[in-house]
Design a protein around this motif. Structure first.
Motif, mmCIF file in Angstrom:
data_model
loop_
_atom_site.group_PDB
_atom_site.id
_atom_site.type_symbol
_atom_site.label_atom_id
_atom_site.label_comp_id
_atom_site.label_asym_id
_atom_site.label_seq_id
_atom_site.Cartn_x
_atom_site.Cartn_y
_atom_site.Cartn_z
ATOM 1 N N GLU A 140 3.620 2.505 -6.599
ATOM 2 C CA GLU A 140 2.404 3.217 -6.996
ATOM 3 C C GLU A 140 2.688 4.655 -7.407
ATOM 4 O O GLU A 140 2.064 5.182 -8.336
ATOM 5 C CB GLU A 140 1.415 3.189 -5.812
ATOM 6 C CG GLU A 140 0.134 3.977 -6.027
ATOM 7 C CD GLU A 140 -0.829 3.909 -4.850
ATOM 8 O OE1 GLU A 140 -0.426 3.344 -3.794
ATOM 9 O OE2 GLU A 140 -1.946 4.427 -4.961
ATOM 10 N N ILE A 163 -5.701 9.947 -7.944
ATOM 11 C CA ILE A 163 -4.666 10.538 -7.088
ATOM 12 C C ILE A 163 -3.343 10.700 -7.855
ATOM 13 O O ILE A 163 -2.258 10.752 -7.271
ATOM 14 C CB ILE A 163 -4.497 9.808 -5.729
ATOM 15 C CG1 ILE A 163 -4.315 8.302 -5.879
ATOM 16 C CG2 ILE A 163 -5.692 10.093 -4.813
ATOM 17 C CD1 ILE A 163 -4.018 7.582 -4.546
ATOM 18 N N ARG A 209 0.345 -2.827 5.246
ATOM 19 C CA ARG A 209 -0.246 -1.747 4.418
ATOM 20 C C ARG A 209 0.645 -1.422 3.216
ATOM 21 O O ARG A 209 0.214 -1.497 2.084
ATOM 22 C CB ARG A 209 -0.443 -0.496 5.280
ATOM 23 C CG ARG A 209 -1.066 0.604 4.482
ATOM 24 C CD ARG A 209 -1.477 1.810 5.276
ATOM 25 N NE ARG A 209 -2.507 2.430 4.504
ATOM 26 C CZ ARG A 209 -3.764 2.640 4.894
ATOM 27 N NH1 ARG A 209 -4.128 2.367 6.119
ATOM 28 N NH2 ARG A 209 -4.636 3.143 4.080
ATOM 29 N N HIS A 226 -1.165 -1.925 -7.905
ATOM 30 C CA HIS A 226 -0.636 -0.825 -8.701
ATOM 31 C C HIS A 226 0.479 -1.189 -9.681
ATOM 32 O O HIS A 226 0.251 -1.227 -10.869
ATOM 33 C CB HIS A 226 -0.245 0.371 -7.826
ATOM 34 C CG HIS A 226 -1.383 0.840 -6.988
ATOM 35 N ND1 HIS A 226 -2.548 1.313 -7.543
ATOM 36 C CD2 HIS A 226 -1.587 0.821 -5.648
ATOM 37 C CE1 HIS A 226 -3.414 1.612 -6.576
ATOM 38 N NE2 HIS A 226 -2.843 1.306 -5.405
ATOM 39 N N GLU A 268 -10.157 6.010 8.291
ATOM 40 C CA GLU A 268 -9.976 4.647 8.816
ATOM 41 C C GLU A 268 -10.009 4.618 10.339
ATOM 42 O O GLU A 268 -10.451 3.632 10.945
ATOM 43 C CB GLU A 268 -8.664 4.039 8.292
ATOM 44 C CG GLU A 268 -8.711 3.780 6.795
ATOM 45 C CD GLU A 268 -7.534 2.980 6.247
ATOM 46 O OE1 GLU A 268 -6.844 2.299 7.042
ATOM 47 O OE2 GLU A 268 -7.305 3.045 5.029
HETATM 48 N N1 GUN Z 1 -0.525 2.868 -0.043
HETATM 49 C C1 GUN Z 1 -0.612 2.688 1.294
HETATM 50 N N2 GUN Z 1 -1.871 2.807 1.733
HETATM 51 C C2 GUN Z 1 -2.613 3.060 0.650
HETATM 52 C C3 GUN Z 1 -3.998 3.292 0.455
HETATM 53 O O1 GUN Z 1 -4.812 3.283 1.394
HETATM 54 N N3 GUN Z 1 -4.407 3.525 -0.819
HETATM 55 C C4 GUN Z 1 -3.549 3.529 -1.869
HETATM 56 N N4 GUN Z 1 -4.010 3.761 -3.091
HETATM 57 N N5 GUN Z 1 -2.236 3.347 -1.713
HETATM 58 C C5 GUN Z 1 -1.776 3.111 -0.482
#
Ligand code: GUN
Ligand code: FE
Length: 424
Positions: free
Chosen positions: A227, A292, A196, A263, A97
């Motif tokens: 997530e 991931i 973010r 997520h 990025e």
């Molecule tokens: N959580 C914070 N940034 C990100 C990202 O760029 N991708 C994902 N999958 N989770 C995140």
């Protein structure tokens, strides 16, 4: 008004609700100035003057919606897939990025990405940019040029980034305000607030973003939620006063109607109830959750509970841009959850028709259109030519759609319509 009257003809399939397919063989969609006037099995007399595009035995469906993806991660598709979220962010996502401080680079990558999306039938997105305002404007230009609609957001991150990918709180707030003012008049791609995730934003920044959200009630919010287990532990340390992750957004006025949360893998009954109550949308990103190694989201349960759910590629956490691939991955992981999640008696797995709804109708609803082909909505559609696949005269139309979902590729897409205009 002298708007162009058009009619496209083919086998029309859509899902207005999860799990219910409407199949209309050999039928017509009539549009006027790109706006749907109706679907008919015979072309009505009053539309006899329409310009006809006959797709013969091809299959016409609503186009796809991708409610969560990261544009500046496009150059790292398929990289770092042996890592988990936090290590992957530091080693791959942040360095990639950071390259988007270069506007020329951004232009090259984003032009490719925009075309790659439309070629795969994705016409509506909720997309993350990087923290760079200039590159974000370029992303919006390129998406609009290619015919991709929706929301794009300049990312906010004033802590826990890297030396080359971080902003001060003041910069983050000022650049966000500028970003909104510069882009709020766009027609196809609108700005969205994009903290973010909680570990990337100080409390001061979250508070300021909450103020901006209140000042611009039509601008939604997008972020990440529950997530990965290490991420969740970290959020708990940062906000010991919050019982659950979602409350760290709610505390600052960012948890509201049409907020998009990617997520929700570990969202339990209480968190899911909070999602439903606020009108927040959960975005299921199964390919990312596998790649991931985050986990398997309880998407079937969310649907049953009436939580608003749509689907996202989450590239480059996910390695596949095509929503057809994302749909089949959702079905696969849902079967794994059903088989190994210990609740085999309670829930079945996601069906093809449900996954199809999640990549079409769900996102249509998010963007204010009717799931399927709603009269008065602008035409967003994909036309599939499945003649490249093995001939099988025993298949019916919904089976042909199933095969397209499992096997369909770029070359099987004959046409793509976005906002009533044919783009492919
Ligand atoms: N959580 C914070 N940034 C990100 C990202 O760029 N991708 C994902 N999958 N989770 C995140
Ligand atoms: Fe993401």
């Amino acid at each position: 008004m002298n708007e162009r009257l058009e009619a496209i003809k083919g086998n029309i399939i859509y899902a207005e609700t999860p799990g219910e397919l409407t199949v209309m063989p050999d039928s017509w969609i009539v549009t006027e100035g790109g706006i749907i006037r109706g679907i008919f099995s015979e072309l009505p007399e009053r539309y006899a003057a329409a310009e006809v595009t006959d797709y013969g035995d091809m299959i016409i469906t609503p186009s796809f919606t991708d409610l969560h993806l990261h544009a500046p991660q496009y150059p790292m598709l398929g990289l770092g897939m042996d890592l988990e979220l936090l290590g992957w962010l530091n080693k791959y996502a942040f360095p990639t990025e950071a390259m988007f401080s270069d506007a020329g680079y951004a232009r090259r990558v984003y032009s490719k990405l925009a075309h790659a999306l439309i070629e795969r039938g994705t016409t509506r997105v909720c997309i993350f940019s990087s923290l760079h305002r200039e590159a974000t404007n370029i992303l919006m230009d390129e998406l609009e040029k290619a015919g991709v609609t929706g929301y794009a957001g300049k990312v906010n991150m004033d802590r826990n980034g890297s030396e080359e990918l971080i902003e001060t709180t003041e910069e983050s707030v000022a650049e966000t305000r500028l970003f909104i003012e510069e882009n709020k008049g766009r027609k196809l791609i609108k700005p969205i607030l994009t903290p973010r995730f909680t570990p990337s934003c100080t409390n001061e920044l979250m508070e300021e973003l909450g103020k901006i959200a209140a000042e611009y009630p039509d601008i939604p919010v997008q972020s990440h939620l529950s997530e990965n287990t290490d991420e969740m532990k970290w959020v708990k340390e940062l906000h010991p006063d919050c019982a659950q992750y979602w409350e760290t957004y709610d505390k600052y006025g960012l948890w509201k109607n049409r907020t998009v949360m990617a997520h929700c893998v570990y969202s339990d009954e209480r968190e899911r109830a909070a999602i439903k109550k606020a009108g927040v949308w959960a975005v299921h990103c199964p390919d990312s959750n596998t790649c991931i190694a985050s986990g398997i989201a309880p998407v079937r349960t969310m649907l049953k509970e009436g939580v608003k759910v749509a689907m996202g590629s989450d590239i480059a956490g996910g390695a596949k841009l095509s929503m057809l691939d994302v749909a089949t991955e959702a079905i696969r992981v849902s079967k794994m959850r059903w088989l190994f999640g210990g609740k085999r008696d309670e829930e079945r797995f996601l069906t093809v028709a449900e996954a199809f709804y999640l990549i079409t109708g769900a996102g249509q609803e998010y963007f204010g259109a009717r799931p399927g082909f709603g009269i008065g909505d602008r035409l967003h559609a994909v036309v599939f030519d499945d003649r490249g696949m093995a001939d099988n005269p025993r298949m019916n139309l919904s089976e042909r759609l199933e095969r397209i979902i499992y096997l369909g590729e770029r070359q099987d897409i004959k046409a793509v319509y976005s906002e009533g205009i044919r783009r492919i």
